[in-house]
Scaffold this motif. Sequence first.
Motif, PDB file in Angstrom:
ATOM      1  N   LEU A   1      33.360 -12.155 -12.116  1.00  0.00           N
ATOM      2  CA  LEU A   1      31.877 -12.337 -12.779  1.00  0.00           C
ATOM      3  C   LEU A   1      32.245 -12.828 -14.183  1.00  0.00           C
ATOM      4  CD1 LEU A   1      28.983 -12.040 -12.732  1.00  0.00           C
ATOM      5  CD2 LEU A   1      29.178  -9.658 -13.790  1.00  0.00           C
TER       6      LEU A   1
ATOM      7  N   GLU B   1      31.158 -16.815 -14.745  1.00  0.00           N
ATOM      8  CA  GLU B   1      30.244 -17.177 -16.030  1.00  0.00           C
ATOM      9  C   GLU B   1      31.214 -17.868 -16.826  1.00  0.00           C
ATOM     10  OE1 GLU B   1      29.074 -13.218 -17.203  1.00  0.00           O
ATOM     11  OE2 GLU B   1      27.328 -13.362 -15.628  1.00  0.00           O
TER      12      GLU B   1
ATOM     13  N   LYS C   1      26.316 -19.786 -12.488  1.00  0.00           N
ATOM     14  CA  LYS C   1      25.497 -18.833 -12.585  1.00  0.00           C
ATOM     15  C   LYS C   1      25.623 -17.978 -11.071  1.00  0.00           C
ATOM     16  CE  LYS C   1      20.573 -17.249 -12.835  1.00  0.00           C
ATOM     17  NZ  LYS C   1      19.275 -17.665 -13.177  1.00  0.00           N
ATOM     18  N   VAL C   2      25.743 -16.367 -11.264  1.00  0.00           N
ATOM     19  CA  VAL C   2      25.562 -15.738 -10.112  1.00  0.00           C
ATOM     20  C   VAL C   2      24.217 -15.346  -9.903  1.00  0.00           C
ATOM     21  CG1 VAL C   2      26.210 -13.442  -9.272  1.00  0.00           C
ATOM     22  CG2 VAL C   2      28.078 -14.608 -10.714  1.00  0.00           C
ATOM     23  N   VAL C   3      23.721 -15.926  -8.770  1.00  0.00           N
ATOM     24  CA  VAL C   3      22.557 -15.560  -8.337  1.00  0.00           C
ATOM     25  C   VAL C   3      21.910 -14.420  -7.578  1.00  0.00           C
ATOM     26  CG1 VAL C   3      21.825 -18.152  -8.847  1.00  0.00           C
ATOM     27  CG2 VAL C   3      22.520 -17.248  -6.506  1.00  0.00           C
TER      28      VAL C   3
ATOM     29  N   TRP D   1      24.392 -10.627  -5.861  1.00  0.00           N
ATOM     30  CA  TRP D   1      25.663  -9.848  -5.563  1.00  0.00           C
ATOM     31  C   TRP D   1      25.236  -8.945  -4.465  1.00  0.00           C
ATOM     32  CZ3 TRP D   1      27.170  -4.829  -6.232  1.00  0.00           C
ATOM     33  CH2 TRP D   1      26.337  -3.853  -7.172  1.00  0.00           C
TER      34      TRP D   1
ATOM     35  N   THR E   1      24.465  -7.669 -14.131  1.00  0.00           N
ATOM     36  CA  THR E   1      23.020  -7.689 -14.257  1.00  0.00           C
ATOM     37  C   THR E   1      22.465  -8.839 -13.479  1.00  0.00           C
ATOM     38  OG1 THR E   1      23.555  -9.719 -15.807  1.00  0.00           O
ATOM     39  CG2 THR E   1      23.317  -7.420 -16.968  1.00  0.00           C
ATOM     40  N   ALA E   2      23.296  -9.360 -12.535  1.00  0.00           N
ATOM     41  CA  ALA E   2      22.739 -10.486 -11.653  1.00  0.00           C
ATOM     42  C   ALA E   2      22.004  -9.596 -10.629  1.00  0.00           C
ATOM     43  CB  ALA E   2      23.951 -11.266 -10.812  1.00  0.00           C
TER      44      ALA E   2
ATOM     45  N   SER F   1      18.047 -14.904  -6.936  1.00  0.00           N
ATOM     46  CA  SER F   1      17.436 -15.534  -8.285  1.00  0.00           C
ATOM     47  C   SER F   1      17.612 -17.145  -7.814  1.00  0.00           C
ATOM     48  CB  SER F   1      17.884 -15.132  -9.479  1.00  0.00           C
ATOM     49  OG  SER F   1      17.480 -15.729 -10.504  1.00  0.00           O
TER      50      SER F   1
END
Length: 234
Positions: free
Chosen positions: A165, A169, A174-176, A178, A202-203, A230
């Motif tokens: 992660l 980042e 952006k990790v949308v 997981w 937090t994703a 997201s």
Amino acid sequence: MYFVTGTDTDSGKTLISSALLALAHGNKCGFKPIASGCEPTPDGLRNTDAQALMAQSNMGLSYQQVNPIAFEPAIAPHIAAQQSATVLDAKAVVSHLLSTPMLTADFALIEGAGGWRLPLGHHQYLSDSVKQLDTYVQTHRGERVGVILVVGMKLGCLNHALLTLQAIEGDGLKVVGWVANQVDANMSEIAANLASLQQMITAPYLGYVPYLVQPSAEQAATYLRFDAISLEGN
């Protein structure tokens, strides 16, 4: 447009990618740009991961469009490339993807190989291709390439997940979403490890896929929350 990466080899990227494709609507396609461990056939080398993605796609792409770079040995692609005098280049991967109907799809998914920092050789990594593709779609379409992280649930996955992660980042992606995918049937304290990951990442959390004896895209899809991806900034 999404890129699926994992915390390690055999984290379940293909299973989760196929499941997401199964849940997607409209014109959809999956890509596996680089694959090792391919089987020789009368039509050329074939990779089961790429074929699994094709089975859940509906845009009629050829095998070569889905998996343009295939190696027979089940080893690191950059080593297989060296042995076969093949040049792996981050820009060439992007050029190939853009030569397909990917940009016309309602849902396009690219599955990586290994982890986020898969070496291509000559100080290049597959993550460089993702960054270049992201820059292209931002410039020409005002969109982003969203990254979906598959965490292979086994001993050590917390460290692997957080480092991956951090790398994603740090590269400006952006990790949308997981997914926690259990790859070790006997992993201890699954619930506690999952709770730790949910607290630290937090994703958007797309779901937990338990260890499946005979996994299928359709079965894995029942554990995923496709609508939780997201799309903000994507």
